[in-house]
Write an enzyme that holds these catalytic residues in place. Structure first.
Site, PDB file in Angstrom:
ATOM      1  N   ASN A  45      39.915  36.248  40.886  1.00  0.00           N
ATOM      2  CA  ASN A  45      41.219  36.392  41.909  1.00  0.00           C
ATOM      3  C   ASN A  45      41.366  35.201  42.534  1.00  0.00           C
ATOM      4  O   ASN A  45      41.954  34.329  41.881  1.00  0.00           O
ATOM      5  CB  ASN A  45      40.560  37.529  42.830  1.00  0.00           C
ATOM      6  N   GLU A  76      35.251  49.070  35.831  1.00  0.00           N
ATOM      7  CA  GLU A  76      34.079  48.568  36.444  1.00  0.00           C
ATOM      8  C   GLU A  76      32.855  48.536  34.985  1.00  0.00           C
ATOM      9  O   GLU A  76      32.989  49.479  34.144  1.00  0.00           O
ATOM     10  CB  GLU A  76      33.432  49.305  37.225  1.00  0.00           C
ATOM     11  N   GLU A  94      51.534  41.178  43.717  1.00  0.00           N
ATOM     12  CA  GLU A  94      50.375  39.904  43.913  1.00  0.00           C
ATOM     13  C   GLU A  94      51.609  38.859  43.610  1.00  0.00           C
ATOM     14  O   GLU A  94      52.322  38.811  43.222  1.00  0.00           O
ATOM     15  CB  GLU A  94      49.669  40.155  42.865  1.00  0.00           C
ATOM     16  N   ASP A 112      40.543  38.947  47.828  1.00  0.00           N
ATOM     17  CA  ASP A 112      41.608  38.935  46.769  1.00  0.00           C
ATOM     18  C   ASP A 112      42.225  37.616  47.066  1.00  0.00           C
ATOM     19  O   ASP A 112      41.633  36.333  46.766  1.00  0.00           O
ATOM     20  CB  ASP A 112      42.069  40.221  47.285  1.00  0.00           C
ATOM     21  N   ARG A 142      42.188  42.130  31.270  1.00  0.00           N
ATOM     22  CA  ARG A 142      43.696  41.639  31.524  1.00  0.00           C
ATOM     23  C   ARG A 142      43.668  40.204  32.529  1.00  0.00           C
ATOM     24  O   ARG A 142      42.772  40.135  33.311  1.00  0.00           O
ATOM     25  CB  ARG A 142      44.558  42.691  32.000  1.00  0.00           C
ATOM     26  N   ASN A 195      44.857  38.215  35.633  1.00  0.00           N
ATOM     27  CA  ASN A 195      44.627  38.475  36.952  1.00  0.00           C
ATOM     28  C   ASN A 195      45.422  37.259  37.758  1.00  0.00           C
ATOM     29  O   ASN A 195      46.250  36.582  37.002  1.00  0.00           O
ATOM     30  CB  ASN A 195      43.639  39.103  37.579  1.00  0.00           C
TER      31      ASN A 195
END
Ligand code: BGC
Ligand code: CA
Length: 313
Positions: A172, A145, A19, A220, A124, A126
């Site tokens: 995101n 979820e 990422e 994303d 957490r 991202n």
């Protein structure tokens, strides 16, 4: 007509959840994170050298481990170092570790930003990026979820952390237009990308509206190019898409793996599009069918990106 593109494997990195790619012009390398194992990677296309280190945990294979501290995102700083969104808060450190002392990442002088922590038992950090105003914006996501609502935060160069907005499902991709008047943001759970009006002087956010909705897959990572078009990784579809500023689908880039996560333009002239991918949540059969899941892909789509913003801390 929609343009079709493909990409080649640039780095056989075999990450779990690659990422947050960013091109470091000074060092001539692409840097990115592998979130769950907590690795920061670097790739030098001139030499082919590929390195990695674990800024806050023990190094190890590219699978999540109990002793790993996840790294959600990194940004480059004006001083040539890194700003990091660790699992539960922010930290600063150099771009590379020092000489290894004991094989456990002890050679990396990580400096945590005090006074702010999120509850890492349920959420957490991202995706995140330095903004055009020299601060660092990063958001949170639930581990599972149905987890608690998440938020987007801003770390100021002096270390002060502000919540920009809450009510986020899964924070995101994010980026700003060249004129700093628009902020593009993907809450993956919302099924699309929104655009906010932004104050070009301060970055303060105004009215929010839907920019694009994706009909399949999960929105994303995202990045704007020099034409003001938006590249979006659509996790679960094997596609990276380009949308014009008025939201028209312009290009579809197809990968041989299902889970693209993000992208950044790199190379001296920012003409190479690097794409990160994941093997997160794939079954062994799916990994066998897409053995390059977790690798870094690259292509030259005929347009260029912009140099990354830097954190001024
Ligand atoms: C997260 C992944 C998630 C993916 C798709 C990424 O940014 O880090 O954990 O599966 O988005 O929602
Ligand atoms: Ca992401």
């Amino acid at each position: 007509m929609t343009r079709q593109l493909t990409a080649d494997i640039a780095v056989a990195s075999q990450c779990y959840l690659a990422e947050g790619p960013v091109w470091d012009q000074g060092a001539g390398v692409l840097r990115w994170v592998d979130i769950n194992p907590g690795h920061v990677h670097a790739f030098d296309p001139a030499t082919g050298a590929h390195t990695r280190f674990a800024p806050a945990g023990a190094d190890g294979p590219a699978v999540p481990r109990d002793d790993a501290v996840p790294v959600g995102a990194i940004g480059l700083t004006t001083g040539g170092g890194l700003v990091l969104a660790l699992v539960d808060g922010f930290a600063l450190g150099p771009a590379q570790p020092g000489p290894e002392r004991d094989g456990t990442g002890g050679g990396y002088p990580l400096s945590r930003v005090g006074g702010f922590r999120v509850d890492a038992s349920v959420i957490r950090f991202n995706d995140g990026k330095p903004s055009p105003w020299g601060d660092f914006w990063a958001g949170t996501m639930p581990w599972k979820e149905g987890g608690p609502p998440c938020a987007l935060y801003r770390l100021a160069p002096g270390g002060q952390v502000t919540e920009l907005f809450g009510g986020v499902g899964l924070s995101n991709g994010l980026d700003w237009s060249d004129d700093r008047a628009a902020f593009y943001y993907a809450d993956s759970r919302s099924g699309g990308v929104d655009v906010f009006a932004a104050d070009p002087e301060t970055g303060e956010l105004g009215a929010r509206r839907r920019f694009v909705t994706v009909e399949a897959g999960i929105p994303d990572g995202l990045a704007l190019d020099v034409d003001g078009c938006l590249w979006l990784a659509v996790f679960g579809t094997g596609q990276v898409r380009r949308y014009t500023p008025d939201g028209e689908l312009d290009t579809v880039l197809r990968l041989p793996v299902d889970q693209p996560t993000s992208m950044a333009f790199g190379g001296d002239d920012f003409s190479t599009l690097y794409i990160t991918t994941a093997r997160e949540a794939l079954t062994p059969a799916e990994v066998a069918a897409q053995p390059h899941a977790g690798d870094i892909f690259a292509c030259t789509p005929g347009t260029a990106g912009r140099p990354p913003n830097l954190f001024a801390g």
